[in-house]
Write an enzyme that holds these catalytic residues in place. Sequence first.
Site, mmCIF file in Angstrom:
data_model
loop_
_atom_site.group_PDB
_atom_site.id
_atom_site.type_symbol
_atom_site.label_atom_id
_atom_site.label_comp_id
_atom_site.label_asym_id
_atom_site.label_seq_id
_atom_site.Cartn_x
_atom_site.Cartn_y
_atom_site.Cartn_z
ATOM 1 N N PHE A 113 49.028 44.463 34.641
ATOM 2 C CA PHE A 113 49.933 45.608 34.576
ATOM 3 C C PHE A 113 51.141 45.467 35.490
ATOM 4 C CE2 PHE A 113 45.475 46.842 34.092
ATOM 5 C CZ PHE A 113 45.505 47.159 32.747
ATOM 6 N N ASP A 163 38.056 47.671 29.989
ATOM 7 C CA ASP A 163 38.369 46.311 30.442
ATOM 8 C C ASP A 163 37.422 45.925 31.582
ATOM 9 O OD1 ASP A 163 39.562 43.879 30.650
ATOM 10 O OD2 ASP A 163 41.455 44.594 31.494
ATOM 11 N N ARG A 182 36.709 40.284 37.031
ATOM 12 C CA ARG A 182 38.053 40.316 37.643
ATOM 13 C C ARG A 182 38.493 41.743 37.958
ATOM 14 N NH1 ARG A 182 38.222 39.088 32.445
ATOM 15 N NH2 ARG A 182 38.982 40.742 31.091
ATOM 16 N N ASN A 183 37.867 42.730 37.337
ATOM 17 C CA ASN A 183 38.207 44.127 37.597
ATOM 18 C C ASN A 183 37.166 44.841 38.447
ATOM 19 O OD1 ASN A 183 40.697 44.174 36.378
ATOM 20 N ND2 ASN A 183 39.833 44.555 34.343
ATOM 21 N N ASP A 208 40.523 49.657 37.882
ATOM 22 C CA ASP A 208 41.350 49.628 36.669
ATOM 23 C C ASP A 208 40.745 50.333 35.463
ATOM 24 O OD1 ASP A 208 43.386 48.363 37.855
ATOM 25 O OD2 ASP A 208 42.994 46.376 37.032
HETATM 26 P P1 AMP Z 1 44.634 43.447 38.788
HETATM 27 O O1 AMP Z 1 46.027 43.786 38.421
HETATM 28 O O2 AMP Z 1 43.806 44.673 38.943
HETATM 29 O O3 AMP Z 1 44.017 42.412 37.934
HETATM 30 O O4 AMP Z 1 44.694 42.834 40.285
HETATM 31 C C1 AMP Z 1 45.142 41.524 40.585
HETATM 32 C C2 AMP Z 1 44.503 41.091 41.899
HETATM 33 O O5 AMP Z 1 44.946 41.921 42.969
HETATM 34 C C3 AMP Z 1 42.981 41.210 41.907
HETATM 35 O O6 AMP Z 1 42.394 40.080 41.404
HETATM 36 C C4 AMP Z 1 42.668 41.414 43.385
HETATM 37 O O7 AMP Z 1 42.551 40.170 44.037
HETATM 38 C C5 AMP Z 1 43.886 42.139 43.893
HETATM 39 N N1 AMP Z 1 43.627 43.594 43.979
HETATM 40 C C6 AMP Z 1 43.770 44.514 42.997
HETATM 41 N N2 AMP Z 1 43.438 45.756 43.444
HETATM 42 C C7 AMP Z 1 43.073 45.609 44.725
HETATM 43 C C8 AMP Z 1 42.566 46.527 45.731
HETATM 44 N N3 AMP Z 1 42.391 47.842 45.471
HETATM 45 N N4 AMP Z 1 42.243 46.035 46.940
HETATM 46 C C9 AMP Z 1 42.398 44.712 47.192
HETATM 47 N N5 AMP Z 1 42.846 43.798 46.306
HETATM 48 C C10 AMP Z 1 43.172 44.234 45.084
#
Ligand code: AMP
Length: 488
Positions: free
Chosen positions: A229, A340, A344-345, A358
């Site tokens: 996103f 989703d 990874r989420n 997410d």
């Molecule tokens: P996403 O867009 O949710 O796939 O996030 C990409 C990456 O950002 C993830 O793989 C995490 O390593 C990191 N990330 C996302 N949200 C968080 C969070 N709340 N706290 C720490 N790291 C995060």
Amino acid sequence: MGGVCSTGIISQLNNLKRQVYPSNVESGDDGSVPKGKIFVALYDYEGRSLNELSFSAQETFDILDRSDDNWWKVQSRKTKEEGFIPIEYIADDYSLTSKPWYFGKYKRREAESALVLSQNSKGSFLIRDSESGAGLYSLSVRVEKTVKHFRIKKDEDNKFSVTENKFSSLDALVGYYKKNKISSTVKLYKPCARIEEPCTKDLAYCTIENWEVDRSIIELKKQIGEGNFGEVWDGTWNGRVRVAVKTLKPNSMQPEEFLEEAKIMKNLCHKNLIKLLAVCTQEEPMYIISEFMKKGSLDVYLKKRKGTPNQVKFHVQINIAAQVASGMAHIEMNKYIHRDLAARNVLVGENNIVKVADFGLSRLVDEDIYMSTGSMFPVKWTAPEGLTHREFSIKSDVWAYGILLYEILTHGGIPYPELFNEQVLSKLQTGYRLPIPPGCKDKRLYDIMLDTWKVNPMERPTFEILQEKLDLYFKIEGSEYLDPKKCN
Ligand code: AMP
């Protein structure tokens, strides 16, 4: 600290229904909190915005103003300072909840994973509500490297007992067994360290009325991810709260739709779901501000440790799977859909605590972008009805949960490594399913996975059932964990 709150009120966001009181605060018959009571802090808290009070666990307070449901104005008995505090952090000084050893609705699984942490030594203990009997309690005690559980019996005279000795209160029982052994190897020493902070409803006192916050007080410190996103940043809000900031790709979703969804996401408060704290929607890129999880995403966490001395152990894998099921059961109960779910989420914090992130977001992304961008659409996690008819439900989340179990048990392995995305559906339609994870000899876990991959969505289990099965997993084996070598 002053002027930290945005003045642009988005009224639709602020009509969120608030819970009257959390379970740690006993209300009077009319829902009010009786006057003159002293409250005690269960955790340390650092004030986040103007008018908030910082305090340490065990500090006591007089209540000055209880007009807000979630933030009370108090005066510290120790410092005489006044300020607002989140009520999830305090309990009535005379209630059971105020006891440092009482953990309330804590599961046996949670007790085991908390007590074996290095913060706790032999004799660390907690009392929790029994999972099997309403109104009954269990005592969990660390013994060397394992945990023993005792049922606390209650007789018709309301006397509590673990052995033949009877006590008029749990306090008296604890006091006695701190001085005397329960059995030849078990004696109570000190309460288990509290490893999870409570889930507060708001980012800070000043965002109660307005969780559309001013982006100028958000500092983006380091980019930590590039997701579907937009970007993800490690940042701070108001210079003191560490937060994750997701910046949404411009034009990837409609602000109105996002706000509608964010309203629901904000209300989903559970210890295994990432807490949405605030949003910035008045300019592009929009920001989603959520709690920060120090150890990043679960897939990377598992992969990095695979084959090293820090490889995630079997009982931790099960604990992670149970936590995800628990977070998803909350989504299910609230009639929401993730859409989703994948390793990874899921994000990892301290002490092997994991939270699902997410949820609901993929629905908001422009569908054409989502479906056409091969990298975005999670084909290998999607149930057949999602691939053929774009039908998504909590039952397609259950399918994805089965794939996630496979990821957990293979330490971040890729599902169907031999298949391209385009081949997956036709293969599934022949009845093919992922094989038992290599090295996993325990058929019970594989049976759970196969249940989640039933063709008919209605035949798949609920998350409530999945959660129960995983919580029960170790109980079947008695208090000992299965031999980790069996499934690694
Ligand atoms: P996403 O867009 O949710 O796939 O996030 C990409 C990456 O950002 C993830 O793989 C995490 O390593 C990191 N990330 C996302 N949200 C968080 C969070 N709340 N706290 C720490 N790291 C995060």
